[in-house]
Design a protein around this motif. Structure first.
Motif, PDB file in Angstrom:
ATOM      1  N   GLY A 150       0.801  -1.222   0.000  1.00 36.14           N
ATOM      2  CA  GLY A 150       0.000   0.000   0.000  1.00 36.14           C
ATOM      3  C   GLY A 150       0.831   1.267   0.000  1.00 36.14           C
ATOM      4  O   GLY A 150       0.338   2.345  -0.347  1.00 36.14           O
ATOM      5  N   THR A 151       2.098   1.154   0.372  1.00 31.94           N
ATOM      6  CA  THR A 151       2.970   2.325   0.462  1.00 31.94           C
ATOM      7  C   THR A 151       3.690   2.625  -0.847  1.00 31.94           C
ATOM      8  O   THR A 151       3.840   3.786  -1.240  1.00 31.94           O
ATOM      9  CB  THR A 151       4.023   2.121   1.573  1.00 31.94           C
ATOM     10  N   ILE A 152       4.140   1.587  -1.533  1.00 29.42           N
ATOM     11  CA  ILE A 152       4.912   1.773  -2.765  1.00 29.42           C
ATOM     12  C   ILE A 152       3.962   2.116  -3.914  1.00 29.42           C
ATOM     13  O   ILE A 152       3.029   1.365  -4.201  1.00 29.42           O
ATOM     14  CB  ILE A 152       5.697   0.494  -3.106  1.00 29.42           C
ATOM     15  N   PRO A 153       4.165   3.249  -4.574  1.00 27.98           N
ATOM     16  CA  PRO A 153       3.253   3.668  -5.642  1.00 27.98           C
ATOM     17  C   PRO A 153       3.376   2.797  -6.883  1.00 27.98           C
ATOM     18  O   PRO A 153       4.432   2.215  -7.154  1.00 27.98           O
ATOM     19  CB  PRO A 153       3.701   5.109  -5.943  1.00 27.98           C
ATOM     20  N   GLU A 154       2.280   2.695  -7.645  1.00 26.33           N
ATOM     21  CA  GLU A 154       2.294   1.913  -8.873  1.00 26.33           C
ATOM     22  C   GLU A 154       3.275   2.499  -9.887  1.00 26.33           C
ATOM     23  O   GLU A 154       3.815   1.787 -10.730  1.00 26.33           O
ATOM     24  CB  GLU A 154       0.887   1.879  -9.487  1.00 26.33           C
ATOM     25  N   GLU A 155       3.526   3.818  -9.788  1.00 30.78           N
ATOM     26  CA  GLU A 155       4.424   4.476 -10.739  1.00 30.78           C
ATOM     27  C   GLU A 155       5.877   4.042 -10.592  1.00 30.78           C
ATOM     28  O   GLU A 155       6.727   4.422 -11.402  1.00 30.78           O
ATOM     29  CB  GLU A 155       4.345   6.000 -10.570  1.00 30.78           C
ATOM     30  N   ILE A 156       6.180   3.251  -9.563  1.00 31.28           N
ATOM     31  CA  ILE A 156       7.570   2.853  -9.327  1.00 31.28           C
ATOM     32  C   ILE A 156       8.148   2.120 -10.525  1.00 31.28           C
ATOM     33  O   ILE A 156       9.348   2.229 -10.818  1.00 31.28           O
ATOM     34  CB  ILE A 156       7.674   1.970  -8.052  1.00 31.28           C
ATOM     35  N   ASP A 157       7.301   1.386 -11.277  1.00 30.17           N
ATOM     36  CA  ASP A 157       7.825   0.660 -12.430  1.00 30.17           C
ATOM     37  C   ASP A 157       8.255   1.618 -13.527  1.00 30.17           C
ATOM     38  O   ASP A 157       9.266   1.405 -14.200  1.00 30.17           O
ATOM     39  CB  ASP A 157       6.775  -0.320 -12.960  1.00 30.17           C
ATOM     40  N   ASP A 158       7.483   2.710 -13.728  1.00 30.23           N
ATOM     41  CA  ASP A 158       7.886   3.729 -14.696  1.00 30.23           C
ATOM     42  C   ASP A 158       9.205   4.368 -14.274  1.00 30.23           C
ATOM     43  O   ASP A 158      10.070   4.656 -15.108  1.00 30.23           O
ATOM     44  CB  ASP A 158       6.806   4.814 -14.811  1.00 30.23           C
ATOM     45  N   ILE A 159       9.346   4.586 -12.981  1.00 28.89           N
ATOM     46  CA  ILE A 159      10.587   5.175 -12.465  1.00 28.89           C
ATOM     47  C   ILE A 159      11.772   4.256 -12.739  1.00 28.89           C
ATOM     48  O   ILE A 159      12.832   4.699 -13.196  1.00 28.89           O
ATOM     49  CB  ILE A 159      10.452   5.453 -10.946  1.00 28.89           C
ATOM     50  N   LEU A 160      11.591   2.971 -12.494  1.00 24.82           N
ATOM     51  CA  LEU A 160      12.671   2.024 -12.728  1.00 24.82           C
ATOM     52  C   LEU A 160      13.059   1.978 -14.205  1.00 24.82           C
ATOM     53  O   LEU A 160      14.251   1.955 -14.547  1.00 24.82           O
ATOM     54  CB  LEU A 160      12.253   0.627 -12.262  1.00 24.82           C
ATOM     55  N   ASN A 161      12.052   1.972 -15.074  1.00 28.67           N
ATOM     56  CA  ASN A 161      12.336   1.930 -16.503  1.00 28.67           C
ATOM     57  C   ASN A 161      13.071   3.193 -16.965  1.00 28.67           C
ATOM     58  O   ASN A 161      14.008   3.127 -17.770  1.00 28.67           O
ATOM     59  CB  ASN A 161      11.038   1.766 -17.297  1.00 28.67           C
ATOM     60  N   ASN A 162      12.653   4.339 -16.430  1.00 26.89           N
ATOM     61  CA  ASN A 162      13.305   5.592 -16.801  1.00 26.89           C
ATOM     62  C   ASN A 162      14.721   5.674 -16.250  1.00 26.89           C
ATOM     63  O   ASN A 162      15.635   6.182 -16.900  1.00 26.89           O
ATOM     64  CB  ASN A 162      12.482   6.786 -16.313  1.00 26.89           C
ATOM     65  N   LEU A 163      14.908   5.160 -15.039  1.00 24.84           N
ATOM     66  CA  LEU A 163      16.254   5.142 -14.461  1.00 24.84           C
ATOM     67  C   LEU A 163      17.191   4.252 -15.284  1.00 24.84           C
ATOM     68  O   LEU A 163      18.356   4.587 -15.494  1.00 24.84           O
ATOM     69  CB  LEU A 163      16.205   4.656 -13.013  1.00 24.84           C
ATOM     70  N   GLU A 164      16.653   3.122 -15.731  1.00 22.44           N
ATOM     71  CA  GLU A 164      17.472   2.246 -16.574  1.00 22.44           C
ATOM     72  C   GLU A 164      17.860   2.953 -17.869  1.00 22.44           C
ATOM     73  O   GLU A 164      19.008   2.888 -18.317  1.00 22.44           O
ATOM     74  CB  GLU A 164      16.700   0.969 -16.904  1.00 22.44           C
ATOM     75  N   HIS A 165      16.874   3.662 -18.456  1.00 20.05           N
ATOM     76  CA  HIS A 165      17.145   4.388 -19.696  1.00 20.05           C
ATOM     77  C   HIS A 165      18.194   5.470 -19.466  1.00 20.05           C
ATOM     78  O   HIS A 165      19.119   5.640 -20.266  1.00 20.05           O
ATOM     79  CB  HIS A 165      15.849   5.013 -20.213  1.00 20.05           C
ATOM     80  N   LEU A 166      18.047   6.195 -18.370  1.00 22.68           N
ATOM     81  CA  LEU A 166      19.002   7.254 -18.065  1.00 22.68           C
ATOM     82  C   LEU A 166      20.390   6.675 -17.807  1.00 22.68           C
ATOM     83  O   LEU A 166      21.399   7.201 -18.294  1.00 22.68           O
ATOM     84  CB  LEU A 166      18.523   8.047 -16.845  1.00 22.68           C
ATOM     85  N   ARG A 167      20.446   5.581 -17.057  1.00 26.58           N
ATOM     86  CA  ARG A 167      21.732   4.977 -16.714  1.00 26.58           C
ATOM     87  C   ARG A 167      22.517   4.566 -17.952  1.00 26.58           C
ATOM     88  O   ARG A 167      23.742   4.710 -18.006  1.00 26.58           O
ATOM     89  CB  ARG A 167      21.488   3.758 -15.817  1.00 26.58           C
ATOM     90  N   THR A 168      21.810   4.084 -18.971  1.00 21.44           N
ATOM     91  CA  THR A 168      22.502   3.638 -20.182  1.00 21.44           C
ATOM     92  C   THR A 168      22.941   4.794 -21.059  1.00 21.44           C
ATOM     93  O   THR A 168      23.764   4.614 -21.961  1.00 21.44           O
ATOM     94  CB  THR A 168      21.589   2.706 -21.004  1.00 21.44           C
ATOM     95  N   HIS A 169      22.394   6.005 -20.803  1.00 21.10           N
ATOM     96  CA  HIS A 169      22.740   7.155 -21.634  1.00 21.10           C
ATOM     97  C   HIS A 169      23.661   8.155 -20.936  1.00 21.10           C
ATOM     98  O   HIS A 169      24.140   9.098 -21.566  1.00 21.10           O
ATOM     99  CB  HIS A 169      21.464   7.876 -22.088  1.00 21.10           C
TER     100      HIS A 169
END
Length: 207
Positions: A150-169
């Protein structure tokens, strides 16, 4: 007793599970596995199956099931065994046979017969957290799962995907990349509700 557990995350695509028991406990174990991978390879052996378990089998025709007593041959070509009956003597037999073939066993409600525990799992897209109480209290593990879920937002997956994209660039050395990622995570820590700030920061870094 000290907590010597070593948490790991298994790739279920490569594993074959045997569940012994067709009652409510066996059903719960099967549902737990299916939540992690709907196509997971499961074989179930039980002399009797509950109605809800039968419904599950009808909904997942890829699951093998056999209405019979457990036999040693049932372990052939199996990687992990879950004993989910109310017969403790049978569980001891299953563990002995399985371990003699170097197969790990989880025995429901019998920590002394478990080579591993099935923790309560929080799943948010690519984020997965497993909670264990070292076999002391599954109820506490379930409550913690509910709180975290209930605490972790559903948007966390979008955050992870964006972080992965940023990390590779990201350019520069490791220290520079770490500084940028720290700034991003600080934004999330200070303003977890403000996803837009995070996305704006990502856009600036990619320009």
């Amino acid at each position: 007793m000290s907590n010597t557990l070593f948490p790991i995350f298994l790739k279920t695509e490569h594993l074959r599970f045997l569940i012994v028991g067709g009652g409510n406990v066996g059903l719960e174990k099967a549902e737990t596995l299916l939540r992690q991978n709907p196509n997971i390879k499961i074989k179930v052996v039980s002399k009797n199956f509950g109605e809800k378990f039968k419904d599950l089998l009808n909904d997942h025709p890829h699951i093998q099931y056999f209405e019979k007593d457990f036999e040693e041959a049932d372990i052939n070509d199996i990687d992990i065994v879950i004993a989910a009956t109310d017969d403790k003597v049978l569980h001891q037999k299953i563990k002995y046979i399985s371990n003699s073939k170097n197969i790990l066993v989880n025995a429901a409600d019998q920590p002394d017969l478990c080579d591993f525990y099935l923790g309560s799992i929080i799943k948010k897209g690519n984020l997965k957290i497993a909670v264990s109480t070292n076999g002391k209290s599954p109820t506490i593990a379930k409550r913690l799962r509910e709180v975290l879920d209930g605490t972790i937002p559903e948007e966390i997956d979008d955050i992870l995907n964006n972080l992965e994209h940023l990390r590779t660039h990201l350019s520069g050395d490791f220290k520079n990349k770490l500084e940028v990622l720290n700034k991003i995570t600080k934004i999330l820590s200070d303003h977890p509700e403000n996803i837009e700030s995070y996305l704006a920061y990502i856009s600036q870094q990619e320009q």
